[in-house]
Scaffold this motif. Structure first.
Motif, PDB file in Angstrom:
ATOM      1  N   VAL A   1       0.854  -1.191   0.000  1.00 55.84           N
ATOM      2  CA  VAL A   1       0.000   0.000   0.000  1.00 55.84           C
ATOM      3  C   VAL A   1       0.889   1.239   0.000  1.00 55.84           C
ATOM      4  O   VAL A   1       1.635   1.485   0.951  1.00 55.84           O
ATOM      5  CB  VAL A   1      -0.948   0.023   1.206  1.00 55.84           C
ATOM      6  CG1 VAL A   1      -1.897   1.226   1.099  1.00 55.84           C
ATOM      7  CG2 VAL A   1      -1.749  -1.276   1.291  1.00 55.84           C
ATOM      8  N   THR A   2       0.808   1.996  -1.088  1.00 58.23           N
ATOM      9  CA  THR A   2       1.588   3.220  -1.250  1.00 58.23           C
ATOM     10  C   THR A   2       0.646   4.424  -1.201  1.00 58.23           C
ATOM     11  O   THR A   2      -0.579   4.264  -1.192  1.00 58.23           O
ATOM     12  CB  THR A   2       2.329   3.211  -2.594  1.00 58.23           C
ATOM     13  OG1 THR A   2       1.384   3.439  -3.651  1.00 58.23           O
ATOM     14  CG2 THR A   2       3.060   1.886  -2.817  1.00 58.23           C
ATOM     15  N   PRO A   3       1.171   5.643  -1.172  1.00 57.11           N
ATOM     16  CA  PRO A   3       0.292   6.813  -1.157  1.00 57.11           C
ATOM     17  C   PRO A   3      -0.610   6.920  -2.380  1.00 57.11           C
ATOM     18  O   PRO A   3      -1.615   7.644  -2.346  1.00 57.11           O
ATOM     19  CB  PRO A   3       1.272   7.989  -1.098  1.00 57.11           C
ATOM     20  CG  PRO A   3       2.483   7.430  -0.446  1.00 57.11           C
ATOM     21  CD  PRO A   3       2.589   6.025  -0.960  1.00 57.11           C
ATOM     22  N   THR A   4      -0.286   6.213  -3.447  1.00 61.68           N
ATOM     23  CA  THR A   4      -1.105   6.299  -4.665  1.00 61.68           C
ATOM     24  C   THR A   4      -2.004   5.093  -4.869  1.00 61.68           C
ATOM     25  O   THR A   4      -2.755   5.042  -5.840  1.00 61.68           O
ATOM     26  CB  THR A   4      -0.207   6.477  -5.897  1.00 61.68           C
ATOM     27  OG1 THR A   4       0.733   5.390  -5.964  1.00 61.68           O
ATOM     28  CG2 THR A   4       0.549   7.790  -5.833  1.00 61.68           C
ATOM     29  N   GLY A   5      -1.942   4.108  -3.982  1.00 60.06           N
ATOM     30  CA  GLY A   5      -2.826   2.962  -4.122  1.00 60.06           C
ATOM     31  C   GLY A   5      -2.162   1.655  -3.721  1.00 60.06           C
ATOM     32  O   GLY A   5      -1.130   1.649  -3.038  1.00 60.06           O
ATOM     33  N   ILE A   6      -2.743   0.557  -4.172  1.00 56.17           N
ATOM     34  CA  ILE A   6      -2.277  -0.781  -3.819  1.00 56.17           C
ATOM     35  C   ILE A   6      -1.524  -1.394  -4.996  1.00 56.17           C
ATOM     36  O   ILE A   6      -2.058  -1.455  -6.120  1.00 56.17           O
ATOM     37  CB  ILE A   6      -3.451  -1.696  -3.433  1.00 56.17           C
ATOM     38  CG1 ILE A   6      -4.225  -1.115  -2.248  1.00 56.17           C
ATOM     39  CG2 ILE A   6      -2.939  -3.104  -3.104  1.00 56.17           C
ATOM     40  CD1 ILE A   6      -5.510  -1.854  -1.938  1.00 56.17           C
TER      41      ILE A   6
ATOM     42  N   ASP B   1      -7.163   4.275   2.521  1.00 52.39           N
ATOM     43  CA  ASP B   1      -7.455   5.447   3.350  1.00 52.39           C
ATOM     44  C   ASP B   1      -7.047   5.209   4.804  1.00 52.39           C
ATOM     45  O   ASP B   1      -6.504   6.110   5.460  1.00 52.39           O
ATOM     46  CB  ASP B   1      -8.938   5.798   3.273  1.00 52.39           C
ATOM     47  CG  ASP B   1      -9.326   6.466   1.957  1.00 52.39           C
ATOM     48  OD1 ASP B   1      -8.409   6.813   1.180  1.00 52.39           O
ATOM     49  OD2 ASP B   1     -10.533   6.617   1.708  1.00 52.39           O
ATOM     50  N   ALA B   2      -7.301   4.013   5.322  1.00 49.04           N
ATOM     51  CA  ALA B   2      -6.912   3.696   6.692  1.00 49.04           C
ATOM     52  C   ALA B   2      -5.395   3.732   6.841  1.00 49.04           C
ATOM     53  O   ALA B   2      -4.873   4.176   7.873  1.00 49.04           O
ATOM     54  CB  ALA B   2      -7.461   2.334   7.103  1.00 49.04           C
TER      55      ALA B   2
END
Length: 368
Positions: free
Chosen positions: A10-15, A319-320
């Protein structure tokens, strides 16, 4: 030597469903997609808790360095790789002693900094804060503590309606210390004035605050409506109903919602009698309350449990992750070092199974 940890990253831009985090020393060097990887565990950034008073039977609130080290170690085992030691309202002498004791721990990396939750708080909304120690902000006290801390003082919670509060907020922000609004009976306008003066965090939103009303929205709406304010949320089902948690996240977004534990020494411990800020606390069924009046006295929460609670309440995993890592890191000025699985950041990560339980924890490139 390069180490590779693979799974659903999980990165700041998604999975990255078939991903790999490359570690060299204490730094992340790459996050890449590896098609040969099949599923695997969740790989998320180390949790960042900017508000906790202790855990594992140990407390930060007495200023004992050994106890602080043990409390940080307890939370580290639950995935918290970056942590502020939160004090409670106390005499200046204890604040001074605790600050001096914790500076070496900050320099060592055991703690990421110090948070003073008080003593410049509302008597009406003191919650579990000891009313005997509450007082108006003192610029002399704050200046001396900031100097003593040598950069260790990261955040101070203040009730903006107290005399001298706005000047104190300006002093803090001018010295690079985060000013937070909390334990307050302020009106909407008083809260807005604090935000204008430089306050950028709402301390455990809804709790220890004037109750929102449609004709006097008070601090809650002011903080939720302010684009530059990060709102702390205690996701334990006790401080906040899951519906309230969802409402706050929907209003502020994950970029301004930071999950915290507000944990005290009883976190991870059996029910029984404990102490917080010189006051007796009774813990029953995992809920901590003051013996004298039943007020909620912090929590027995850990960040991994808060993460699971938020996801169970309907918050998406990406988001979590942001709410337990990058958002709190940004709130206290640490986002250039921790809070995300991106090249250049410190190699802090948590491996979670399909039920989001902690499998392994890495801090600064070392498994702990």
């Amino acid at each position: 030597m390069t180490e590779r940890i693979s799974g659903r990253v999980v990165t700041p831009t998604g999975i990255v469903q078939q991903g790999c985090v490359e570690i060299n020393g204490d730094r992340i060097t790459a996050v890449a997609e590896y098609p040969s990887i099949r599923d695997g565990h969740w790989i998320v950034p180390g949790f960042v808790d900017i508000h906790t008073h202790g855990g594992g039977g140990h407390t930060f609130t007495t200023g004992d360095a050994d106890a602080a080290r043990s409390a940080a170690g307890f939370h580290l085992a639950h995935g918290t790789t970056t942590l502020l030691a939160s004090l409670v309202s106390s005499p200046y002498e204890l604040m001074h002693e605790a600050t001096a004791a914790f500076v070496p721990l900050v320099e060592e990396g055991v703690l990421a900094g110090i948070h003073y939750e008080g003593p410049y708080l509302s008597t009406v909304r003191c919650g579990a804060q000891n009313p005997d120690f509450l007082r108006d902000p003192s610029l002399d006290e704050l200046s001396a503590l900031i100097t003593l801390g040598k950069g260790a003082v990261r955040m101070v919670t203040i009730a903006p309606e107290r005399a001298g509060a706005l000047d104190a907020i300006r002093l803090l922000t001018g010295q690079g210390v985060v000013a937070a609004v909390g334990h307050t009976d302020a009106t909407y306008d008083q809260t807005r004035a604090a935000i204008t003066a430089g306050a950028t965090v709402g301390t455990h939103l809804f709790n220890g605050m004037r109750t929102p009303h449609h004709r006097e929205p008070g601090p809650v709406y002011a903080l939720l409506n302010a684009p530059g304010v990060v709102c702390e949320l205690v996701a334990d089902g006790i401080h906040l109903h899951d519906g309230t948690l969802n409402l706050a996240v929907s209003a502020a977004g994950p970029e301004r919602s930071a999950l915290i534990t507000d944990a005290m020494a009883a976190a991870g411990m059996p029910d029984g009698e404990y102490e917080l800020g010189g006051q007796a606390v009774l813990v029953a069924d995992g809920v901590a309350r003051l013996a004298r009046d039943g007020a909620i006295a912090g929590s027995t929460l850990t960040m991994d449990a808060a993460f699971r609670r938020a996801v169970g309440a309907g918050v998406s995993i990406p988001d979590a992750v942001r709410m337990t890592s990058l958002t709190p890191a940004r709130a206290v000025g640490l986002a250039d070092r921790v809070g995300a699985l991106v090249p250049g950041c410190r190699a802090d990560l948590v491996v979670l199974d399909d039920d989001l339980n902690v499998v392994r924890v890495m801090q600064a490139g070392a498994w702990v």
